[in-house]
Write a protein that holds these residues in place. Structure first.
Motif, PDB file in Angstrom:
ATOM      1  N   GLN A 265     -25.500  -1.475  16.378  1.00 26.26           N
ATOM      2  CA  GLN A 265     -26.154  -2.538  17.137  1.00 26.26           C
ATOM      3  C   GLN A 265     -26.587  -1.976  18.494  1.00 26.26           C
ATOM      4  OE1 GLN A 265     -23.599  -5.726  18.530  1.00 26.26           O
ATOM      5  NE2 GLN A 265     -25.240  -7.235  18.328  1.00 26.26           N
ATOM      6  N   LYS A 266     -27.793  -2.310  18.910  1.00 28.93           N
ATOM      7  CA  LYS A 266     -28.292  -1.872  20.219  1.00 28.93           C
ATOM      8  C   LYS A 266     -28.499  -3.093  21.111  1.00 28.93           C
ATOM      9  CE  LYS A 266     -30.657   2.292  18.557  1.00 28.93           C
ATOM     10  NZ  LYS A 266     -31.961   3.005  18.470  1.00 28.93           N
ATOM     11  N   LYS A 267     -28.048  -2.973  22.358  1.00 27.13           N
ATOM     12  CA  LYS A 267     -28.217  -4.053  23.322  1.00 27.13           C
ATOM     13  C   LYS A 267     -28.678  -3.490  24.651  1.00 27.13           C
ATOM     14  CE  LYS A 267     -24.771  -7.493  21.836  1.00 27.13           C
ATOM     15  NZ  LYS A 267     -23.573  -8.258  22.303  1.00 27.13           N
ATOM     16  N   ASN A 268     -29.483  -4.286  25.353  1.00 27.54           N
ATOM     17  CA  ASN A 268     -29.866  -3.922  26.713  1.00 27.54           C
ATOM     18  C   ASN A 268     -28.893  -4.618  27.661  1.00 27.54           C
ATOM     19  OD1 ASN A 268     -31.351  -4.268  29.397  1.00 27.54           O
ATOM     20  ND2 ASN A 268     -32.733  -2.888  28.299  1.00 27.54           N
ATOM     21  N   VAL A 269     -28.072  -3.827  28.347  1.00 24.76           N
ATOM     22  CA  VAL A 269     -27.064  -4.375  29.251  1.00 24.76           C
ATOM     23  C   VAL A 269     -27.370  -3.906  30.672  1.00 24.76           C
ATOM     24  CG1 VAL A 269     -24.598  -4.546  29.762  1.00 24.76           C
ATOM     25  CG2 VAL A 269     -25.373  -4.288  27.388  1.00 24.76           C
ATOM     26  N   TYR A 270     -27.772  -4.850  31.514  1.00 22.17           N
ATOM     27  CA  TYR A 270     -28.127  -4.543  32.910  1.00 22.17           C
ATOM     28  C   TYR A 270     -29.118  -3.387  32.990  1.00 22.17           C
ATOM     29  CZ  TYR A 270     -24.125  -7.509  33.972  1.00 22.17           C
ATOM     30  OH  TYR A 270     -23.249  -8.561  34.046  1.00 22.17           O
ATOM     31  N   GLY A 271     -30.093  -3.395  32.102  1.00 26.95           N
ATOM     32  CA  GLY A 271     -31.137  -2.375  32.129  1.00 26.95           C
ATOM     33  C   GLY A 271     -30.788  -1.092  31.416  1.00 26.95           C
ATOM     34  N   ASN A 272     -29.579  -0.996  30.867  1.00 27.19           N
ATOM     35  CA  ASN A 272     -29.159   0.214  30.157  1.00 27.19           C
ATOM     36  C   ASN A 272     -29.097  -0.053  28.653  1.00 27.19           C
ATOM     37  OD1 ASN A 272     -28.613   1.715  32.605  1.00 27.19           O
ATOM     38  ND2 ASN A 272     -26.817   0.412  32.839  1.00 27.19           N
ATOM     39  N   GLN A 273     -29.510   0.930  27.872  1.00 24.98           N
ATOM     40  CA  GLN A 273     -29.460   0.803  26.425  1.00 24.98           C
ATOM     41  C   GLN A 273     -28.049   1.141  25.946  1.00 24.98           C
ATOM     42  OE1 GLN A 273     -31.709  -0.515  24.754  1.00 24.98           O
ATOM     43  NE2 GLN A 273     -31.848   0.210  22.665  1.00 24.98           N
ATOM     44  N   VAL A 274     -27.354   0.169  25.383  1.00 26.03           N
ATOM     45  CA  VAL A 274     -25.980   0.361  24.926  1.00 26.03           C
ATOM     46  C   VAL A 274     -25.939   0.266  23.409  1.00 26.03           C
ATOM     47  CG1 VAL A 274     -23.611  -0.515  25.056  1.00 26.03           C
ATOM     48  CG2 VAL A 274     -25.073  -0.605  27.078  1.00 26.03           C
ATOM     49  N   ARG A 275     -25.192   1.197  22.788  1.00 27.36           N
ATOM     50  CA  ARG A 275     -25.052   1.190  21.326  1.00 27.36           C
ATOM     51  C   ARG A 275     -23.612   0.850  20.946  1.00 27.36           C
ATOM     52  NH1 ARG A 275     -27.174   5.638  17.643  1.00 27.36           N
ATOM     53  NH2 ARG A 275     -25.537   6.909  18.604  1.00 27.36           N
TER      54      ARG A 275
ATOM     55  N   ASN B 252     -14.732   0.542   2.737  1.00 24.21           N
ATOM     56  CA  ASN B 252     -15.164  -0.780   3.191  1.00 24.21           C
ATOM     57  C   ASN B 252     -14.350  -1.279   4.387  1.00 24.21           C
ATOM     58  OD1 ASN B 252     -17.237  -1.267   1.259  1.00 24.21           O
ATOM     59  ND2 ASN B 252     -15.665  -1.670  -0.286  1.00 24.21           N
ATOM     60  N   VAL B 253     -13.477  -0.422   4.884  1.00 22.94           N
ATOM     61  CA  VAL B 253     -12.570  -0.827   5.960  1.00 22.94           C
ATOM     62  C   VAL B 253     -13.059  -0.296   7.306  1.00 22.94           C
ATOM     63  CG1 VAL B 253     -10.197  -0.721   6.811  1.00 22.94           C
ATOM     64  CG2 VAL B 253     -10.636  -0.862   4.356  1.00 22.94           C
ATOM     65  N   LEU B 254     -13.123  -1.177   8.291  1.00 22.60           N
ATOM     66  CA  LEU B 254     -13.534  -0.775   9.634  1.00 22.60           C
ATOM     67  C   LEU B 254     -12.469   0.125  10.251  1.00 22.60           C
ATOM     68  CD1 LEU B 254     -15.608  -1.089  11.917  1.00 22.60           C
ATOM     69  CD2 LEU B 254     -14.293  -3.071  12.708  1.00 22.60           C
ATOM     70  N   LYS B 255     -12.865   1.316  10.682  1.00 27.36           N
ATOM     71  CA  LYS B 255     -11.927   2.289  11.251  1.00 27.36           C
ATOM     72  C   LYS B 255     -12.111   2.456  12.751  1.00 27.36           C
ATOM     73  CE  LYS B 255      -8.755   5.479  11.131  1.00 27.36           C
ATOM     74  NZ  LYS B 255      -7.334   5.097  10.924  1.00 27.36           N
ATOM     75  N   TYR B 256     -13.358   2.505  13.217  1.00 25.34           N
ATOM     76  CA  TYR B 256     -13.636   2.706  14.643  1.00 25.34           C
ATOM     77  C   TYR B 256     -14.759   1.781  15.110  1.00 25.34           C
ATOM     78  CZ  TYR B 256     -11.298   7.219  13.892  1.00 25.34           C
ATOM     79  OH  TYR B 256     -10.404   8.213  13.550  1.00 25.34           O
ATOM     80  N   ARG B 257     -14.709   1.448  16.382  1.00 28.91           N
ATOM     81  CA  ARG B 257     -15.872   0.886  17.057  1.00 28.91           C
ATOM     82  C   ARG B 257     -16.113   1.739  18.296  1.00 28.91           C
ATOM     83  NH1 ARG B 257     -16.419  -4.621  20.482  1.00 28.91           N
ATOM     84  NH2 ARG B 257     -15.587  -3.212  22.019  1.00 28.91           N
ATOM     85  N   VAL B 258     -17.275   2.360  18.347  1.00 25.13           N
ATOM     86  CA  VAL B 258     -17.626   3.244  19.460  1.00 25.13           C
ATOM     87  C   VAL B 258     -18.734   2.575  20.266  1.00 25.13           C
ATOM     88  CG1 VAL B 258     -18.405   5.552  20.134  1.00 25.13           C
ATOM     89  CG2 VAL B 258     -17.057   5.247  18.030  1.00 25.13           C
ATOM     90  N   VAL B 259     -18.569   2.538  21.580  1.00 20.09           N
ATOM     91  CA  VAL B 259     -19.598   1.983  22.452  1.00 20.09           C
ATOM     92  C   VAL B 259     -20.120   3.093  23.348  1.00 20.09           C
ATOM     93  CG1 VAL B 259     -20.193   0.205  24.131  1.00 20.09           C
ATOM     94  CG2 VAL B 259     -18.406  -0.237  22.434  1.00 20.09           C
ATOM     95  N   GLU B 260     -21.410   3.341  23.275  1.00 15.88           N
ATOM     96  CA  GLU B 260     -22.059   4.366  24.095  1.00 15.88           C
ATOM     97  C   GLU B 260     -23.051   3.713  25.047  1.00 15.88           C
ATOM     98  OE1 GLU B 260     -22.188   8.253  21.150  1.00 15.88           O
ATOM     99  OE2 GLU B 260     -23.921   6.922  21.230  1.00 15.88           O
ATOM    100  N   GLY B 261     -23.093   4.188  26.285  1.00 15.12           N
ATOM    101  CA  GLY B 261     -24.076   3.689  27.238  1.00 15.12           C
ATOM    102  C   GLY B 261     -23.493   2.808  28.316  1.00 15.12           C
TER     103      GLY B 261
ATOM    104  N   PRO C 285     -21.833   7.748  32.970  1.00 16.36           N
ATOM    105  CA  PRO C 285     -21.756   7.188  31.617  1.00 16.36           C
ATOM    106  C   PRO C 285     -20.394   7.470  30.994  1.00 16.36           C
ATOM    107  CG  PRO C 285     -23.048   9.203  31.611  1.00 16.36           C
ATOM    108  CD  PRO C 285     -22.760   8.891  33.049  1.00 16.36           C
ATOM    109  N   ILE C 286     -19.886   6.522  30.220  1.00 17.38           N
ATOM    110  CA  ILE C 286     -18.609   6.700  29.543  1.00 17.38           C
ATOM    111  C   ILE C 286     -18.747   6.317  28.076  1.00 17.38           C
ATOM    112  CG2 ILE C 286     -17.344   6.097  31.655  1.00 17.38           C
ATOM    113  CD1 ILE C 286     -16.564   3.509  29.903  1.00 17.38           C
TER     114      ILE C 286
END
Length: 252
Positions: free
Chosen positions: A187-197, A205-214, A223-224
């Motif tokens: 999923q891509k979102k614009n957060v305060y002018g920054n592109q966050v993924r 079928n099992v969710l293992k990780y959620r990674v947030v970049e941007g 950036p973290i």
């Protein structure tokens, strides 16, 4: 005396988490009673509190890199987590700030535990209907939203997922975490002018990780990367978590 003790411990935990939250601009939102074991988890083995240190250590050194994106295929695996009922045990690594959580969400009700590195619960909080409680042992002390809001918002991060409509617009691909490549829904979102993924990685079928970049620090715009590792996750919640009849209710 019990209320004073509960409040002091809550403030101590909240102060640490509030400092972490204030550092970031994001697009999302005696120790407390240790929770019962997770309800049936979708193929992912549960993790006990004593193993959280190892999980945290692994999470701290996690490295991820995207390898491909497919805009033609539709994201579908994430739809499993749009039921509004989630029970998750997870480790949140916010660029080195590592915290172990257990969070159960059932509609607007939330049961949340934040663990210390030792595996001891720092504080246990319950929101049921319009009421808020701090839990210790067999006592539930009624409190206010303002006292626990920051804690709840931080702890339930791993239980928040896109809506079905948002998932329909997401892309798919692969993403590498700790040297292993996973199928990913992105999923891509614009957060305060920054592109966050927001990258959701699945093991089968099992969710293992959620990674947030941007994400960026508010001070120096460094950036973290935020990585959540799911030890267990289920769409079934143990009703016992929200049962107030087993506690002595104390008024603040």
């Amino acid at each position: 005396m019990r209320l004073k003790k509960n409040v002091l411990r809550l403030l101590s935990c909240v102060a640490v988490m509030a400092a972490m939250v204030m550092l970031l601009l994001t697009g999302c939102d005696g120790g407390g009673e240790a929770p019962s074991s997770l309800a049936e988890s979708n193929g992912t083995a549960g993790s006990n509190a004593s193993s959280s240190s190892a999980a945290s250590s692994e999470s701290s050194s996690s490295s991820g890199s995207s390898s491909s994106t497919n805009t033609a295929n539709k994201a579908t695996k994430l739809l499993l987590y749009t039921t509004g009922t989630i029970d998750a045990d997870y480790v949140d690594d916010m660029d080195g700030y590592v915290t172990h959580y257990r969070c159960a969400v059932r509609g607007d009700d939330i049961y949340s535990v934040n663990y210390r590195n030792s595996g001891e619960a720092c504080i246990t909080v319950l929101k049921k209907g319009d009421d808020y409680y701090m839990i210790e042992g067999n006592c539930a002390t009624k409190t206010t939203e303002s006292m626990v809001k920051t804690y709840l918002n931080s702890a339930k991060t791993g239980c928040n997922f896109p809506t079905a409509a948002e998932i329909a617009t997401m892309t798919t691909g692969t993403y590498e975490v700790n040297g292993k490549e996973y199928y990913a829904e992105i999923q891509k979102k614009n957060v305060y002018g920054n592109q966050v993924r927001y990258i959701y990685c699945f093991d089968g079928n099992v969710l293992k990780y959620r990674v947030v970049e941007g994400l960026y620090y508010t001070t120096d715009m460094k950036p973290i990367k935020n990585i959540i590792t799911y030890n267990s996750i289920s769409t079934k919640v143990n009703e016992n978590l929200f049962d107030l009849s087993k506690y002595s209710i104390l008024e603040n």
